[in-house]
Design a protein around this motif. Structure first.
Motif, PDB file in Angstrom:
ATOM      1  N   TRP A 175       0.810  -1.229   0.000  1.00 45.85           N
ATOM      2  CA  TRP A 175       0.000   0.000   0.000  1.00 45.85           C
ATOM      3  C   TRP A 175       0.841   1.276   0.000  1.00 45.85           C
ATOM      4  N   GLY A 211      -6.399  -3.072   3.097  1.00 47.15           N
ATOM      5  CA  GLY A 211      -7.221  -2.035   2.460  1.00 47.15           C
ATOM      6  C   GLY A 211      -8.423  -1.670   3.303  1.00 47.15           C
ATOM      7  N   LEU A 248     -10.981   1.487   3.220  1.00 48.95           N
ATOM      8  CA  LEU A 248     -11.652   1.167   1.962  1.00 48.95           C
ATOM      9  C   LEU A 248     -12.578  -0.046   2.087  1.00 48.95           C
ATOM     10  N   SER A 289      -8.820  -2.490  -8.915  1.00 51.28           N
ATOM     11  CA  SER A 289      -8.786  -2.389  -7.453  1.00 51.28           C
ATOM     12  C   SER A 289      -8.631  -3.757  -6.821  1.00 51.28           C
ATOM     13  N   ILE A 302      -2.367  -3.677  -6.127  1.00 50.81           N
ATOM     14  CA  ILE A 302      -2.856  -2.343  -5.775  1.00 50.81           C
ATOM     15  C   ILE A 302      -3.000  -1.598  -7.099  1.00 50.81           C
ATOM     16  N   ASP A 328      -7.302   2.125  -6.423  1.00 54.56           N
ATOM     17  CA  ASP A 328      -6.837   2.149  -5.033  1.00 54.56           C
ATOM     18  C   ASP A 328      -5.975   3.381  -4.768  1.00 54.56           C
TER      19      ASP A 328
END
Length: 832
Positions: A336, A449, A454, A483, A507, A511
């Protein structure tokens, strides 16, 4: 005797008598006084009297330092609350830590509420603070909000003592956690489900209370009398270990960022009476970590340079995690970083090994300062990523990812069934370590996530054309979906000749966009003033399907472009590719799942997984019938939010189901597998597959949407009559081509009659709903809609066609079947 002498004698006698009398009175008085003293009741000590500190907190108590000092002795637990923390707001999170079989899994959040400790005379009150209704303190309406939002008292404690320096108050909290306080116990809906009458105090106790710098963790075992316990019913009770985490909220709440449904985000809402609106109005704001730019890096950030935040998001890997999987979980977390770089931060999220007891004896996964990936030895095939956030601002305070050992079983089965046709690494019961490691990394990224804000974006995968998923260059660059928060799973579209294709999402561009939209700082503005900039960022991406958010749908699929487990922009084409791959896997299933000397259990399991994947394809396609696309927009944007699925696409969806499912899928009937895994069941299995999709197509809400589509759009709509005709001709095709009807088809045709009977005689009206995007339902007044007349007409038409078919059939069993069908139709049309 002379007079003088007599007088002296009499005086002496008088004095003696007087003295004796006086002594007697004194003795009597003394005696009476004694009696009064003895009969006067002794005064009892006041149990609630405030005592000296040393009398309450004795040397026998063990003390745990932290947010509060916690003193414990046997089953007595004392809180020593600093005066500075009275009236401070704290978040109480109640979870099930360990549970009975059948109730779910540990870690499930049951309740969240804000609490406040408040001194009132000789008591400490524990109050529940609500942030559901608010207004700016400077506005006149604030007083009305306060008056209508009085804080209820959860519990009251007599003050036991004050600290030696009078800076803290001591109370006994044992009864709070030993009693059946419903707000911090088993939730009410579960009590009804398991018919719980009361808590059994004799089988309930406090396990421990631990104090940390910013939170207090309470573990208590509670046993409830139950007449419908999900397991161990002979005991007549449900026992579980509950966790109550009390977390100190920041003195200064973080600046909010307001929610917009066009970007997927976990959010919370309030009713704000202080808005410039002529009604009460709800506002929603994001759950997100407090990522801030250091003062010394402000100019660098404004110039576009990446900077490290004041405080990083750090995840610790539980020491219970097998060593071989730790690096993959870490990679999933740090994947991320690229998304946070889009928001202007570098190294914003990092992973570390949890310290050992030797390295840091004070470290604990229950300490709210640490977010932990917890590895749980459980047969549950799942992982989840809950988080705890400040209800005043949405600031995420802490998050734990629960990683259940058996998630590897789930990953194995998906990867096998969806890729084994093109991927040799998936053709076994146990994958190589690096293969399973890559799958673990994928799930780790997905769960992280959730913990950074999210939700699922089920509308992501339709952004990519189906045939692009067969391209090595495209998929290596873009993955299989924009995503990782979609349930796009693995590439079932690619065919054996498509060498080098990517098999899973990374990712993706959505995202990065979503994280940037939610986390990039906007300086020198209020939360409300940010809205203009946030709207501009959305409009910059508007119309590009890669950046579209599609809400997850539970129970009813209204929007076929936001489905779970699907890939590509055309469900029919993608599913045809998927079925081709299943047809390649099935003949080799035994080879890939068995070894000499072992049972056929894995063969049976994976055959079931293959059927499940086939059923998913039927669901993906059939959901297009009567479907309505949902593309979130705001005022000022062109185009509709809701549009009906194209007429020809709906018609092709019915044709696909007729061809691939209702026409008996004989390729699924593998006699070799049956002979080694079951003594019966193949006929019922096919019937079940067919009926599930048939009933899905003939749901009242779907039929009502088709009627509405025709009403609104006329000839451009795929009408209910057209669909019913296409379905009838598919299900009863033998009537029109004069062919024999096999066992599977006879079952399907009877199921069709059963469903028409349901629609005509048993279906009930239903209310429409749209519960935050998850639960959608179309309103239907079944008695006043066109559904019943159309169904009645179909039955009469079908009866005529069956009578005509009877004149040509020569097969006795088929003739009996058709005669029975006529009788069934008569009973449906006239139930009496």
């Amino acid at each position: 005797m002379t007079k003088r002498l007599l007088s002296k004698v009499l005086l002496t006698v008088f004095l003696i008598i007087f003295s004796l009398n006086l002594n007697a009175q004194r003795k009597k008085k003394k005696k009476n006084s004694k009696e009064v003293t003895q009969t006067k009741p002794k005064s009892k000590p006041d149990k609630n009297a405030i005592k000296p500190y040393a009398k309450v907190v004795t040397k026998k108590h063990k003390t745990d330092e932290g947010l509060f000092k916690v003193h414990s002795k046997d089953q007595q637990f004392l809180f020593e609350i600093p005066n500075s923390l009275l009236n401070r707001e704290m978040l109480m999170v109640t979870r099930i830590a360990k549970t009975a079989n059948g109730i779910g899994f540990g870690g499930g959040k049951q309740n969240t509420q804000v609490l406040r400790w408040q001194k009132k005379q000789k008591k400490i009150l524990l109050k529940v603070v609500s942030y559901n209704v608010v207004a700016d303190t400077l506005l006149p309406v604030h007083k009305a909000v306060v008056n209508s939002n009085f804080e209820p008292i959860l519990y009251s404690f007599p003050i036991k003592a004050f600290s030696k320096d009078s800076t803290a108050t001591v109370i006994d909290v044992s009864s709070l956690f030993n009693s059946d306080v419903k707000a911090i116990g088993f939730p009410q809906n579960k009590r009804k489900q398991y018919k719980i009458s009361k808590m059994d105090k004799n089988r309930s106790y406090i396990e421990r209370i631990s104090s940390y710098p910013k939170n207090i963790e309470v573990r208590n075992v509670k046993t409830y009398i139950s007449s419908a316990a999900p397991s161990n019913r002979s005991v007549g009770a449900v026992s579980m270990e509950l966790s109550n985490s009390m977390i100190l909220l920041p003195k200064t709440p973080m600046k909010r960022r307001y929610f917009d449904q066009r970007v997927g985000w976990f959010a919370r809402s309030q009713t704000d009476y202080g808005l410039d609106a002529q009604k009460s109005k709800s506002v929603k704001y994001l759950d997100r970590w407090r990522l801030e730019v250091k003062d010394e890096d402000l100019e660098k950030f404004k110039k576009g340079e990446l900077v490290e935040p004041k405080k990083q998001i750090v995840y610790y890997i539980d020491n219970a995690t097998p060593k071989e999987w730790r690096k993959y979980i870490k990679q999933g977390i740090e994947d991320w970083q690229v998304a946070f770089e889009a928001a202007g931060f570098k190294n914003a999220i990092i992973a570390k090994d949890a310290p050992t007891k030797e390295e840091d004896p004070e470290w604990s996964p229950e300490d709210v300062r640490y977010s932990v990936v917890r590895y749980l030895a459980s047969p549950i095939p799942n992982a989840n990523g809950p988080h705890v956030s400040d209800p005043r601002s949405g600031e995420i305070l802490e998050s734990d990812i629960n990683w259940y050992h058996n998630v590897m079983s789930l990953l194995h089965n998906w990867f096998f069934i969806q890729t084994a046709a093109i991927n040799p690494d998936a053709r076994s019961n146990k994958f190589k370590e690096e293969v399973m490691g890559r799958l673990i990394r994928f799930v780790s990224s997905h769960e992280v996530g959730h913990t950074i804000g999210l939700p699922h974006n089920m509308g992501s995968s339709v952004a990519y054309p189906v045939d692009s998923l067969r391209s090595a260059s495209f998929t290596k660059k873009n993955g299989t979906a924009p995503s990782i928060m979609d349930y796009a799973r693995f590439n079932y579209v690619a065919q054996p000749e498509d060498k080098g294709v990517a098999l899973m999402p990374n990712i993706g561009p959505y995202d990065k966009y979503a994280i940037s939209w939610g986390y990039r700082p906007i300086f020198n503005t209020t939360a409300k003033e940010e809205k203009e900039t946030l709207n501009k960022w959305i409009l910059d991406k508007a119309g590009n399907p890669i950046y579209r958010f599609g809400h997850q749908q539970v129970r009813n699929v209204i929007d076929p472009s936001s489905q779970t487990e699907d890939l590509g922009d055309d469900a029919i084409k993608a599913s045809k590719y998927g079925i081709k791959n299943l047809q390649r896997i099935l003949p080799r299933l035994e080879e890939w799942t068995t070894k000499d000397g072992e049972t056929y259990d894995e063969l049976k399991t994976m055959y079931g997984q293959l059927l499940g994947q086939f059923n998913r394809y039927m669901g993906h396609v059939s959901s297009n019938i009567g479907g309505v696309y949902e593309n979130y927009k705001a005022a000022g944007q062109n185009g509709a939010v809701y549009t009906h699925v194209d007429k020809n696409h709906q018609k092709n969806a019915v044709r696909f189901v007729n061809d691939e499912l209702f026409k008996t899928p004989t390729w699924l009937l593998n006699k070799t597998i049956f002979s080694k895994t079951e003594f019966s069941g193949s006929e019922e299995r096919i019937r079940s597959l067919q009926v599930r999709t048939l009933n899905r197509i003939l749901k009242t809400g779907r039929l009502a949407r088709m009627i509405e589509n025709e009403t609104l759009n006329g000839a451009s709509a795929y009408t209910l009559l057209s669909m019913m005709t296409d379905l009838r001709k598919g299900v009863w095709s033998e009537l029109y081509n004069n062919k024999a009807i096999d066992t599977y088809r006879r079952n399907l045709q009877r199921a069709h009659l059963d469903r028409l009977n349901f629609l005509l005689n048993k279906a009930k009206s239903q209310k429409g709903s749209n519960n935050g995007g998850y639960f959608k339902q179309t309103a239907v007044n079944i008695n006043q809609s066109d559904i019943k007349p159309v169904v009645r007409g179909e039955l009469k038409r079908l009866k005529r066609d069956i009578k005509r078919g009877l004149t040509t059939t020569k097969n006795t069993l088929n003739r009996y079947h058709l005669q029975d069908a006529i009788d069934r139709i008569d009973s449906i049309l006239d139930p009496k």
